[in-house]
Write an enzyme that holds these catalytic residues in place. Structure first.
Site, PDB file in Angstrom:
ATOM      1  N   TYR A   1     145.063 -52.071 -34.040  1.00 44.47           N
ATOM      2  CA  TYR A   1     144.180 -52.256 -32.885  1.00 44.47           C
ATOM      3  C   TYR A   1     143.698 -50.900 -32.371  1.00 44.47           C
ATOM      4  CZ  TYR A   1     145.254 -57.266 -31.895  1.00 44.47           C
ATOM      5  OH  TYR A   1     145.365 -58.619 -31.930  1.00 44.47           O
TER       6      TYR A   1
ATOM      7  N   GLU B   1     152.650 -61.513 -28.127  1.00 48.83           N
ATOM      8  CA  GLU B   1     153.517 -60.340 -28.053  1.00 48.83           C
ATOM      9  C   GLU B   1     154.576 -60.503 -26.960  1.00 48.83           C
ATOM     10  OE1 GLU B   1     150.969 -56.958 -28.290  1.00 48.83           O
ATOM     11  OE2 GLU B   1     152.625 -55.571 -28.614  1.00 48.83           O
TER      12      GLU B   1
ATOM     13  N   ASN C   1     151.362 -49.439 -17.715  1.00 54.20           N
ATOM     14  CA  ASN C   1     151.646 -49.908 -16.339  1.00 54.20           C
ATOM     15  C   ASN C   1     150.375 -50.019 -15.504  1.00 54.20           C
ATOM     16  OD1 ASN C   1     154.351 -50.090 -16.795  1.00 54.20           O
ATOM     17  ND2 ASN C   1     154.965 -48.751 -15.092  1.00 54.20           N
TER      18      ASN C   1
HETATM   19  C1  LIG Z   1     155.538 -46.619 -29.152  1.00 50.88           C
HETATM   20  C2  LIG Z   1     154.142 -47.127 -29.273  1.00 50.88           C
HETATM   21  C3  LIG Z   1     153.814 -48.030 -30.263  1.00 50.88           C
HETATM   22  C4  LIG Z   1     152.508 -48.490 -30.400  1.00 50.88           C
HETATM   23  N1  LIG Z   1     152.229 -49.348 -31.434  1.00 50.88           N
HETATM   24  C5  LIG Z   1     150.945 -49.741 -31.627  1.00 50.88           C
HETATM   25  C6  LIG Z   1     150.602 -50.550 -32.758  1.00 50.88           C
HETATM   26  O1  LIG Z   1     151.454 -50.907 -33.567  1.00 50.88           O
HETATM   27  N2  LIG Z   1     149.324 -50.890 -32.948  1.00 50.88           N
HETATM   28  C7  LIG Z   1     148.338 -50.518 -32.067  1.00 50.88           C
HETATM   29  O2  LIG Z   1     147.190 -50.891 -32.282  1.00 50.88           O
HETATM   30  N3  LIG Z   1     148.624 -49.732 -30.993  1.00 50.88           N
HETATM   31  C8  LIG Z   1     149.899 -49.337 -30.767  1.00 50.88           C
HETATM   32  N4  LIG Z   1     150.216 -48.529 -29.688  1.00 50.88           N
HETATM   33  C9  LIG Z   1     149.128 -48.056 -28.838  1.00 50.88           C
HETATM   34  C10 LIG Z   1     149.113 -48.630 -27.452  1.00 50.88           C
HETATM   35  O3  LIG Z   1     148.662 -49.946 -27.458  1.00 50.88           O
HETATM   36  C11 LIG Z   1     148.218 -47.693 -26.633  1.00 50.88           C
HETATM   37  O4  LIG Z   1     148.882 -46.441 -26.528  1.00 50.88           O
HETATM   38  C12 LIG Z   1     147.961 -48.226 -25.246  1.00 50.88           C
HETATM   39  O5  LIG Z   1     147.138 -49.368 -25.320  1.00 50.88           O
HETATM   40  C13 LIG Z   1     147.276 -47.160 -24.348  1.00 50.88           C
HETATM   41  O6  LIG Z   1     146.146 -46.669 -24.977  1.00 50.88           O
HETATM   42  P1  LIG Z   1     145.910 -45.082 -25.168  1.00 50.88           P
HETATM   43  O7  LIG Z   1     147.163 -44.489 -25.697  1.00 50.88           O
HETATM   44  O8  LIG Z   1     144.659 -44.909 -25.927  1.00 50.88           O
HETATM   45  O9  LIG Z   1     145.734 -44.525 -23.699  1.00 50.88           O
HETATM   46  P2  LIG Z   1     144.425 -44.638 -22.806  1.00 50.88           P
HETATM   47  O10 LIG Z   1     143.894 -46.015 -22.862  1.00 50.88           O
HETATM   48  O11 LIG Z   1     143.511 -43.521 -23.163  1.00 50.88           O
HETATM   49  O12 LIG Z   1     145.013 -44.376 -21.374  1.00 50.88           O
HETATM   50  C14 LIG Z   1     145.391 -43.071 -20.939  1.00 50.88           C
HETATM   51  C15 LIG Z   1     145.922 -43.210 -19.509  1.00 50.88           C
HETATM   52  O13 LIG Z   1     144.886 -43.710 -18.646  1.00 50.88           O
HETATM   53  C16 LIG Z   1     145.323 -44.918 -18.001  1.00 50.88           C
HETATM   54  N5  LIG Z   1     144.213 -45.854 -17.922  1.00 50.88           N
HETATM   55  C17 LIG Z   1     143.397 -46.245 -18.932  1.00 50.88           C
HETATM   56  N6  LIG Z   1     142.508 -47.158 -18.509  1.00 50.88           N
HETATM   57  C18 LIG Z   1     142.757 -47.350 -17.181  1.00 50.88           C
HETATM   58  C19 LIG Z   1     142.176 -48.182 -16.182  1.00 50.88           C
HETATM   59  N7  LIG Z   1     141.164 -48.971 -16.469  1.00 50.88           N
HETATM   60  N8  LIG Z   1     142.718 -48.128 -14.938  1.00 50.88           N
HETATM   61  C20 LIG Z   1     143.782 -47.330 -14.637  1.00 50.88           C
HETATM   62  N9  LIG Z   1     144.359 -46.499 -15.563  1.00 50.88           N
HETATM   63  C21 LIG Z   1     143.860 -46.519 -16.823  1.00 50.88           C
HETATM   64  C22 LIG Z   1     146.421 -45.479 -18.879  1.00 50.88           C
HETATM   65  O14 LIG Z   1     147.306 -46.282 -18.168  1.00 50.88           O
HETATM   66  C23 LIG Z   1     147.088 -44.208 -19.384  1.00 50.88           C
HETATM   67  O15 LIG Z   1     147.988 -43.711 -18.426  1.00 50.88           O
HETATM   68  C24 LIG Z   1     151.506 -48.060 -29.508  1.00 50.88           C
HETATM   69  C25 LIG Z   1     151.825 -47.153 -28.496  1.00 50.88           C
HETATM   70  C26 LIG Z   1     153.117 -46.688 -28.379  1.00 50.88           C
HETATM   71  C27 LIG Z   1     153.418 -45.703 -27.289  1.00 50.88           C
END
Ligand SMILES: Cc1cc2nc3c(=O)[nH]c(=O)nc-3n(C[C@H](O)[C@H](O)[C@H](O)COP(=O)(O)OP(=O)(O)OC[C@H]3O[C@@H](n4cnc5c(N)ncnc54)[C@H](O)[C@@H]3O)c2cc1C
Length: 396
Positions: free
Chosen positions: A133, A249, A373
């Protein structure tokens, strides 16, 4: 809500407990229940063998309908199975993405041919899946997916980059959300493709985490191919399929999870008693609070699950996710406070973490994955409290 087992559930519990006692022995018992989050590489080969043992006894996919090869176990029985699993310290599952996410999605949206091809190997513990994803610019904002797929004869050709893909280095297949309608915007024009990992067009690069293990990876698709029929749901309608997977999930696995939290908390109380931290009034308060919150979490999860034969739906799912991820992160911090300066020293070389150090470090990720969160708070704010929706990007 009556939380005691009904007579038929009691019999089920007895069966599961007896089976675990007979089978969690030898090299499986030696793992001591390890192999969970932040500890994925531990005993991986043995845990793969364990998948075969589970499969042979029909313990994979117990919640799936009998028609699709499962046991059609009720929610109560799935909860019991998870509780007994943790209680027996059975090995950490090698991968639950096929059983927990992709399988139920294929049951709901797949064609009979897809069900016949993909469900049996999952139930046999034979094929591992990963979830494609997230992308560098599509995490919380999943609708921003840019990985594209184009038809070339009878095959899709996939090009793009995924990131944070858990277990990609061990997986046989990936379910990939990609853009199949050129020029489409946001959640329109996406499709849900099943892509084999073992091919020249797929490159997996591990990312080293704080725990020094590499549970997740970058995945580069450069002309990767998959059969035209390997689309789940309609072409262009991948968004609704992707959301359904996300709903799976969050479910009964949560209660097993909480039993392992309880074990961690119990051990932490023992450590506090042993090293004298338990006489510190602030530590005592934090431990008591932790215990009370875990009870709240348990009863709230049971309440959310009771009466449903489907995954926990939002907004309950968001409340539970927000609560457990925050709780566990705070437990890690409390463990470090109780252990004092010794918590900053690792025993092995170069980086052998003990249980509490792993919890402290890995739990940082728990408030991010599965929806951070902040995202859970947005959902609660908008759907429960009826606050005005946050402004959506208008630049495109
Ligand atoms: C251990 C681990 C395993 C994972 N495994 C998978 C997997 O198997 N497959 C997969 O596809 N993904 C996986 N992920 C990814 C995970 O789904 C994403 O890290 C998560 O969705 C956050 O996206 P990002 O890291 O791009 O952060 P971003 O979306 O860039 O966010 C960065 C920060 O901004 C904040 N933020 C973003 N949008 C908003 C908003 N609208 N309002 C307020 N705050 C906001 C977020 O809370 C965060 O603090 C994994 C992540 C981890 C840590």
């Amino acid at each position: 809500m009556d939380l005691r087992d009904r007579p038929e559930d009691e019999a089920f519990r007895t069966d599961v407990r007896a089976w675990m006692a007979d089978h969690v022995v030898g090299e499986f018992a030696a793992l001591g229940g390890r192999g969970g989050s932040g500890d994925e590489t531990f005993g991986f080969e043995v845990r793969l063998e364990w998948e075969q043992v589970l499969a042979a006894a029909g313990w994979i996919g117990i919640g799936w309908s009998v028609e699709h090869g499962g046991r059609g176990a009720s929610i109560a029985q799935q909860v019991i199975f998870n509780e007994e699993y943790v209680r027996a310290k059975a090995p950490g599952r090698a991968s639950i993405l096929g059983e927990g996410l992709l399988g139920p999605t294929i049951i709901q949206f797949g064609t009979p041919e897809q069900q016949a091809r993909f469900l049996p190997p999952i139930l046999a513990g034979g094929e591992l899946w990963c979830q494609g994803y997230s992308e560098p610019n599509a995490g919380s904002d999943l609708a921003n997916v840019a990985t594209k797929a184009e038809l070339d004869g009878d095959e899709w050709v996939v090009t793009g980059q995924k990131v944070w893909t858990s277990g990609a280095h061990q997986a046989d297949w990936c379910f990939v959300v990609c853009r199949t309608e050129p020029g489409s915007f946001r959640h329109k024009g996406l499709s849900y493709l099943l892509v084999p990992m073992d091919q020249p067009g797929v490159e997996v690069r591990p990312i080293t985490q704080l725990t020094r293990t590499s549970e997740f990876n970058e995945v580069f698709f450069d002309g990767a191919r998959t059969a035209r029929d390997n689309v789940v749901g309609d072409v262009g309608d991948g968004w609704s399929v992707a959301l359904a997977t996300l709903a799976f999930e969050r479910g009964v696995g949560l209660l097993g999870h909480q039993l392992s939290f309880r074990r961690e908390l119990d051990r932490l109380v023992e450590v506090a008693r042993e090293n004298g931290a338990s006489s510190n009034p602030v530590i005592r308060q934090r431990l008591a609070r932790s215990y009370a919150e875990l009870e709240i979490l348990r009863y709230n999860t049971l309440r959310s699950l009771s009466g449903f034969d489907a995954p926990v739906a939002p907004p309950e799912a968001s409340i539970i996710k927000l609560f457990w991820a925050t709780w566990h992160q705070q437990l890690g911090e409390l463990a470090m406070a109780i252990r004092g300066v010794s918590s900053t020293v690792t025993e092995g070389f170069p980086y052998e973490l003990d249980e509490f150090q792993r919890t402290f470090l890995f739990s940082r990720s728990e408030t991010i994955y599965g929806g951070s969160n902040e995202i859970q708070k947005n959902i609660i704010g908008e759907r429960v409290l009826g606050l005005p929706p946050e402004p959506k990007g208008t630049s495109r």
